[in-house]
Design a protein around this motif. Structure first.
Motif, mmCIF file in Angstrom:
data_model
loop_
_atom_site.group_PDB
_atom_site.id
_atom_site.type_symbol
_atom_site.label_atom_id
_atom_site.label_comp_id
_atom_site.label_asym_id
_atom_site.label_seq_id
_atom_site.Cartn_x
_atom_site.Cartn_y
_atom_site.Cartn_z
ATOM 1 N N GLY A 361 0.851 -1.187 0.000
ATOM 2 C CA GLY A 361 0.000 0.000 0.000
ATOM 3 C C GLY A 361 0.885 1.233 0.000
ATOM 4 O O GLY A 361 2.011 1.215 -0.509
ATOM 5 N N TRP A 362 0.401 2.322 0.573
ATOM 6 C CA TRP A 362 1.224 3.523 0.663
ATOM 7 C C TRP A 362 2.476 3.272 1.488
ATOM 8 O O TRP A 362 3.546 3.832 1.212
ATOM 9 N N TRP A 363 2.358 2.418 2.499
ATOM 10 C CA TRP A 363 3.477 2.160 3.409
ATOM 11 C C TRP A 363 4.503 1.207 2.809
ATOM 12 O O TRP A 363 5.529 0.931 3.432
ATOM 13 N N GLY A 364 4.236 0.723 1.627
ATOM 14 C CA GLY A 364 5.242 -0.036 0.891
ATOM 15 C C GLY A 364 6.029 0.856 -0.047
ATOM 16 O O GLY A 364 7.121 0.486 -0.509
ATOM 17 N N LEU A 365 5.486 2.047 -0.330
ATOM 18 C CA LEU A 365 6.184 2.986 -1.218
ATOM 19 C C LEU A 365 7.218 3.815 -0.463
ATOM 20 O O LEU A 365 8.251 4.186 -1.018
ATOM 21 N N TYR A 425 13.461 -4.507 7.642
ATOM 22 C CA TYR A 425 12.315 -3.736 7.168
ATOM 23 C C TYR A 425 12.740 -2.676 6.157
ATOM 24 O O TYR A 425 12.092 -2.478 5.125
ATOM 25 N N LYS A 426 13.867 -2.017 6.431
ATOM 26 C CA LYS A 426 14.309 -0.930 5.555
ATOM 27 C C LYS A 426 14.766 -1.439 4.187
ATOM 28 O O LYS A 426 14.776 -0.686 3.218
ATOM 29 N N LYS A 427 15.131 -2.709 4.103
ATOM 30 C CA LYS A 427 15.438 -3.287 2.796
ATOM 31 C C LYS A 427 14.158 -3.522 1.990
ATOM 32 O O LYS A 427 14.159 -3.435 0.767
ATOM 33 N N LEU A 428 13.058 -3.797 2.714
ATOM 34 C CA LEU A 428 11.768 -3.992 2.051
ATOM 35 C C LEU A 428 11.149 -2.653 1.647
ATOM 36 O O LEU A 428 10.496 -2.556 0.605
ATOM 37 N N VAL A 429 11.363 -1.637 2.500
ATOM 38 C CA VAL A 429 10.825 -0.299 2.224
ATOM 39 C C VAL A 429 11.987 0.700 2.341
ATOM 40 O O VAL A 429 12.194 1.306 3.393
ATOM 41 N N TYR A 431 12.698 3.684 0.793
ATOM 42 C CA TYR A 431 12.534 5.130 0.676
ATOM 43 C C TYR A 431 11.932 5.701 1.958
ATOM 44 O O TYR A 431 11.013 5.126 2.539
ATOM 45 N N ARG A 432 12.469 6.839 2.365
ATOM 46 C CA ARG A 432 12.101 7.418 3.672
ATOM 47 C C ARG A 432 10.781 8.206 3.627
ATOM 48 O O ARG A 432 9.922 8.020 4.467
ATOM 49 N N ILE A 433 10.675 9.118 2.674
ATOM 50 C CA ILE A 433 9.481 9.974 2.600
ATOM 51 C C ILE A 433 8.903 9.997 1.184
ATOM 52 O O ILE A 433 7.757 9.628 0.971
ATOM 53 N N ILE A 434 9.713 10.431 0.201
ATOM 54 C CA ILE A 434 9.233 10.573 -1.166
ATOM 55 C C ILE A 434 9.561 9.320 -1.962
ATOM 56 O O ILE A 434 10.742 8.985 -2.134
ATOM 57 N N PRO A 435 8.564 8.567 -2.420
ATOM 58 C CA PRO A 435 8.830 7.314 -3.146
ATOM 59 C C PRO A 435 9.771 7.524 -4.337
ATOM 60 O O PRO A 435 9.618 8.480 -5.100
#
Length: 438
Positions: A361-365, A425-429, A431-435
């Motif tokens: 979802g958004w939290w994956g971007l 987790y950070k390897k899965l997601v 980007y910090r703020i802007i995809p």
């Protein structure tokens, strides 16, 4: 319980802070002095007198001349503005006390207890808007231009209120049985005064932190914008002559505030409430910085009448709607997930501690897609002012820095909380703020 056991229990609940933020006491002192200074500077540097395009080469001499002039210092104080501001704050307290509202529980504290909060900020907002609208309808827009006319006096009053509350909360945090913020018990006065020593300072059942976060400053922001529109209306010959740019700013920022107040209960899971103490940082931010710097665009448009036309109005509206949609939908996904719901069947990552982190979802971007939506809205709030001056884009620049700092604070806290799982987790997601950008 013996006194020695009570002391030991207090020390266990309130361990000494060992890590500083803001570069420690020097950084805390710097921000403490800088926030009021910048609030004043945005007025003196972007006013009708300067046209919001100050002569940079003349600024040093102007600063020296002003600071050495007793009349300039005296001009920062306005007794009438101070009394009006005090009455406004009292109005917010009385509205909180007498207007109906549900009581909701916050997150579990280190004591195992849950603090209860009365939520009626939206009702307070509607009451304030009703009284303001009635005043303008009855007496005309000229009756509500005083916020523009007495700007500096109101800024001074709000800063003094922030200082008084910060000292009050710091002094009373030493009372027996107080629950302190983990980050505000360093033993250094400058740092603890700034960052906030007590986690949830209260006066009776009034929680000062959540009250100040949503009511006096946030609602005042909208009232200031209305006052700026009234100032423009007086100059242009009526409310029907208010520019499209001013209406956009009023609509965008008014909706943002209304949305936050309507969803008041969402505040109680934020870092400000769950983690930070209430000191000068939050006090001056809530009471002075938010209403008097976030309203810069409306104040500029009060004397600089920008006409956008249909095409530019539609484009700016689209930017704001996109930001709002991302902000609200992303927060909706998070809140549903925290409450045990997953209507979109979003994927998630389970840590060793059993916590679950969204990865789609958004939290994956990005790790903070709601911040991305916030930034788009901030840009939309500045665009109606045009491009004659960069100063009216101060908010979006400042907000980008603020959100980047919040993201780093959250990253540090999650590292402590989840350990190696946070790296996974950070390897899965990533980007910090802007995809795909940051």
């Amino acid at each position: 319980m013996s006194s020695s056991k009570a002391v030991a229990k207090t020390a266990e609940l309130n361990p000494r802070t060992t890590a500083y933020e803001f570069l420690g006491p020097p950084g805390a002192l710097f921000v403490t002095l800088t926030v009021p200074t910048v609030t004043y500077a945005l007025y003196f540097g972007c006013s009708e007198a300067t046209g919001c395009r100050p002569d940079l080469s003349a600024i040093p001499d102007q600063i020296v001349t002003s600071l050495s002039d007793p009349a300039w210092w005296k001009g920062l104080w306005d007794t009438q503005a101070a009394l009006i501001y005090l009455a406004w704050y009292a109005f917010c307290v009385v509205a909180w006390a007498i207007l109906p509202g549900d009581r909701v529980e916050g997150t579990t504290l280190r004591t195992g207890e849950k603090k209860k909060y009365k939520i009626n900020a939206f009702s307070t907002f509607l009451l304030a808007l009703g009284l303001t609208s009635g005043t303008i309808y009855r007496y005309g827009p000229s009756a509500f231009t005083f916020l523009y006319e007495k700007w500096v006096g109101f800024v001074t009053a709000s800063i003094l209120m922030s200082i008084v509350q910060a000292f009050y909360c710091y002094a009373f945090s030493f009372q027996k049985g107080k629950l302190l913020a983990l980050g505000g018990n360093s033993g250094n006065f400058i740092y603890d005064f700034f960052i906030g020593r007590e986690l949830n300072p209260s006066v009776g059942s009034l929680d000062l932190k959540s009250f100040n976060e949503l009511r006096p400053g946030l609602i005042l922001w909208v009232l200031i914008n209305i006052s700026m529109a009234c100032e423009q209306a007086v100059r242009r010959g009526g409310l029907d002559k208010v520019t499209d740019s001013m209406w956009l700013v009023l609509a965008f920022q008014g909706w943002y505030v209304a949305d936050g107040l309507y969803n008041e209960s969402a505040l109680f899971t934020t870092m400000d409430i769950t983690t930070d103490g209430f000191g000068f940082m939050l006090a001056v931010g809530d009471l002075a910085w938010v209403p008097f710097t976030y309203s810069l665009q409306a104040r500029y448009l009060a004397f600089k009448h920008v006409e956008l036309g249909y095409a530019r109005t539609a484009a700016i509206l689209l930017v704001n709607l996109a930001g709002y949609y991302i902000f609200r939908d992303a927060n909706g996904e998070k809140n549903d997930f925290r409450n045990g719901k997953n209507p979109k069947n979003l994927q998630f990552f389970t840590t060793e501690s059993g916590s679950k982190l969204l990865t789609s979802g958004w939290w994956g971007l990005s790790q903070h897609p709601n911040y991305f939506g916030d930034l788009l809205m901030a840009l939309a709030w500045s665009l109606p002012t045009g491009f004659d001056t960069p100063i009216t884009y101060f908010y979006v620049c400042y907000f980008a820095v603020l959100l980047a700092h919040r993201q780093r604070r959250d990253d540090e806290n999650c590292h402590k909380k989840y350990g190696k799982d946070w790296e996974k987790y950070k390897k899965l997601v990533p980007y910090r703020i802007i995809p795909y950008i940051y």
